[in-house]
Scaffold this motif. Structure first.
Motif, PDB file in Angstrom:
ATOM      1  N   ARG A  81      -4.374  -5.811  -3.134  1.00  0.00           N
ATOM      2  CA  ARG A  81      -5.296  -6.173  -2.052  1.00  0.00           C
ATOM      3  C   ARG A  81      -4.881  -7.495  -1.406  1.00  0.00           C
ATOM      4  NH1 ARG A  81     -10.606  -5.242  -0.210  1.00  0.00           N
ATOM      5  NH2 ARG A  81     -10.795  -6.460   1.667  1.00  0.00           N
ATOM      6  N   ARG A  82      -4.513  -8.461  -2.212  1.00  0.00           N
ATOM      7  CA  ARG A  82      -4.130  -9.767  -1.667  1.00  0.00           C
ATOM      8  C   ARG A  82      -2.846  -9.668  -0.853  1.00  0.00           C
ATOM      9  NH1 ARG A  82      -4.926 -15.446  -4.757  1.00  0.00           N
ATOM     10  NH2 ARG A  82      -3.976 -16.818  -3.213  1.00  0.00           N
ATOM     11  N   HIS A 117      -1.805  -7.050   0.759  1.00  0.00           N
ATOM     12  CA  HIS A 117      -2.172  -6.383   2.010  1.00  0.00           C
ATOM     13  C   HIS A 117      -2.812  -7.367   2.980  1.00  0.00           C
ATOM     14  CE1 HIS A 117      -5.169  -4.384   4.588  1.00  0.00           C
ATOM     15  NE2 HIS A 117      -4.270  -3.430   4.695  1.00  0.00           N
ATOM     16  N   ASP A 118      -3.767  -8.138   2.511  1.00  0.00           N
ATOM     17  CA  ASP A 118      -4.499  -9.032   3.397  1.00  0.00           C
ATOM     18  C   ASP A 118      -3.607 -10.127   3.975  1.00  0.00           C
ATOM     19  OD1 ASP A 118      -6.732  -7.548   2.890  1.00  0.00           O
ATOM     20  OD2 ASP A 118      -7.640  -8.969   1.486  1.00  0.00           O
ATOM     21  N   GLU A 119      -2.584 -10.556   3.216  1.00  0.00           N
ATOM     22  CA  GLU A 119      -1.737 -11.650   3.675  1.00  0.00           C
ATOM     23  C   GLU A 119      -0.598 -11.191   4.583  1.00  0.00           C
ATOM     24  OE1 GLU A 119      -0.340 -14.073   0.492  1.00  0.00           O
ATOM     25  OE2 GLU A 119      -2.356 -14.569  -0.247  1.00  0.00           O
ATOM     26  N   LYS A 146      -0.415  -7.317   9.313  1.00  0.00           N
ATOM     27  CA  LYS A 146      -0.909  -7.931  10.546  1.00  0.00           C
ATOM     28  C   LYS A 146      -0.447  -7.098  11.738  1.00  0.00           C
ATOM     29  CE  LYS A 146      -2.317 -11.528   8.146  1.00  0.00           C
ATOM     30  NZ  LYS A 146      -3.759 -11.795   7.913  1.00  0.00           N
ATOM     31  N   ALA A 188     -12.053  -0.827   9.529  1.00  0.00           N
ATOM     32  CA  ALA A 188     -10.882  -1.660   9.760  1.00  0.00           C
ATOM     33  C   ALA A 188     -10.687  -1.911  11.246  1.00  0.00           C
ATOM     34  CB  ALA A 188      -9.626  -0.988   9.179  1.00  0.00           C
ATOM     35  N   PHE A 221      -5.634  -3.371   9.810  1.00  0.00           N
ATOM     36  CA  PHE A 221      -5.688  -4.692   9.175  1.00  0.00           C
ATOM     37  C   PHE A 221      -7.141  -5.143   9.097  1.00  0.00           C
ATOM     38  CE2 PHE A 221      -5.437  -5.388  13.674  1.00  0.00           C
ATOM     39  CZ  PHE A 221      -6.155  -6.533  13.936  1.00  0.00           C
ATOM     40  N   GLY A 222      -7.379  -6.152   8.271  1.00  0.00           N
ATOM     41  CA  GLY A 222      -8.737  -6.644   8.075  1.00  0.00           C
ATOM     42  C   GLY A 222      -9.657  -5.623   7.437  1.00  0.00           C
ATOM     43  N   THR A 223      -9.124  -4.700   6.666  1.00  0.00           N
ATOM     44  CA  THR A 223      -9.888  -3.566   6.136  1.00  0.00           C
ATOM     45  C   THR A 223     -10.888  -4.000   5.071  1.00  0.00           C
ATOM     46  OG1 THR A 223      -7.936  -2.198   6.502  1.00  0.00           O
ATOM     47  CG2 THR A 223      -9.678  -1.263   5.134  1.00  0.00           C
ATOM     48  N   GLN A 224     -12.072  -3.401   5.128  1.00  0.00           N
ATOM     49  CA  GLN A 224     -13.102  -3.571   4.101  1.00  0.00           C
ATOM     50  C   GLN A 224     -13.470  -2.193   3.563  1.00  0.00           C
ATOM     51  OE1 GLN A 224     -14.517  -6.540   2.937  1.00  0.00           O
ATOM     52  NE2 GLN A 224     -12.944  -7.561   4.169  1.00  0.00           N
ATOM     53  N   SER A 281     -11.538 -11.081  11.097  1.00  0.00           N
ATOM     54  CA  SER A 281     -10.083 -10.923  11.192  1.00  0.00           C
ATOM     55  C   SER A 281      -9.594 -10.909  12.632  1.00  0.00           C
ATOM     56  CB  SER A 281      -9.645  -9.625  10.488  1.00  0.00           C
ATOM     57  OG  SER A 281      -9.925  -9.678   9.104  1.00  0.00           O
TER      58      SER A 281
END
Length: 256
Positions: free
Chosen positions: A111-112, A114-116, A119, A175, A185-188, A206
């Motif tokens: 998860r980390r 992906h988030d970093e 983009k 997302a 991106f910015g998916t929850q 995001s």
């Protein structure tokens, strides 16, 4: 018409090695190691499947969704062999070893990572990715089927149907999607019974300067507008807007 399930052929293909190279370029090994250290999941001792290999393995599983876990691992390890030492022998771990390695890795480093790193990637020449000087993104949600496992059923739930319950548990996600490239991106993500508006509140931060966000009518409310506005200036006097937020209503774009 029945659909033929795609399978990897016997032996590795040059395209498999190229795919591995693209994965390693998109997710550099140095960044993978940094994320593993930050999440406390780096391998303490050398194993057959160290943590950084498992990260690439999880990514490869998304590319070969219709292939078995061992087949994907074989393709990954043969790609490493081809890139580093073609004369070396490889050993594909059994199912229990793969399961234990995935348990040790957990979900936090994936998860980390992906988030970093995930983009928007569109350039000025990308068709459908721009409206004037704004980068077009869309806010939307959907669901994904996951393995029919008691733990998944308890954690995420499943939708009902006229005959009882659906065949698989589901995850609901919302997302931002870059128009033109379809990069999410910015998916929850959360349980199936979680509302999309609830998840959208964690997605809107995001937004970045220069983006024009499109959204379905269900996201059209004052609170969502304020969340989008808090990510940066919308318009100031006669200056050029740096971010805006649109709602798609009856297939027409209506500026707020």
């Amino acid at each position: 018409m029945a659909r033929t399930v795609a399978r990897l052929p016997a032996g590795s293909r040059i395209t498999d090695h190229i795919s591995l190279g693209v994965i390693a370029k998109t997710f550099p090994l140095s960044k993978v190691h940094a994320v593993l250290v930050a999440t406390g999941t780096a391998s303490v001792r050398q194993r057959n499947l160290p943590s950084h290999v498992m990260v690439y393995y999880v990514i490869a599983m998304a590319l070969y969704m219709h292939s078995s876990c061992r087949e994907v691992l074989r393709c990954l390890l043969e790609g490493v062999q081809w890139l580093l030492d073609p004369s070396a022998t490889i050993k594909v771990t059994g199912k229990s070893g793969i399961s234990q390695a995935r348990t040790r890795l957990g979900w936090e480093p994936v998860r980390r990572l992906h988030d970093e790193l995930v983009k928007p990637i569109a350039v000025r020449s990308t068709r459908g990715a721009w409206y004037r000087h704004w980068r077009l993104v869309s806010l939307d949600g959907s669901t994904l089927d996951i393995a029919d496992d008691p733990a998944n059923d308890e954690a995420f739930g499943r939708p009902g149907s006229s005959r009882g319950r659906s065949a698989f548990p589901q995850i609901r996600f919302v997302a931002l999607v870059e128009n033109g490239t379809h990069v999410l991106f910015g998916t929850q993500m959360a349980r199936y019974d979680t509302g999309e508006n609830t998840l959208a509140k964690g997605v809107l931060p995001s937004l970045q300067p220069g983006m024009l966000c499109l959204a379905d009518r269900q996201f059209f409310c004052f609170s969502m507008w304020n969340l989008a506005r808090q990510t940066g200036p919308i318009c100031s006097g006669g200056s050029r807007p740096t971010r805006s937020f649109l709602v798609r209503r009856n297939f027409r774009m209506v500026p707020i």
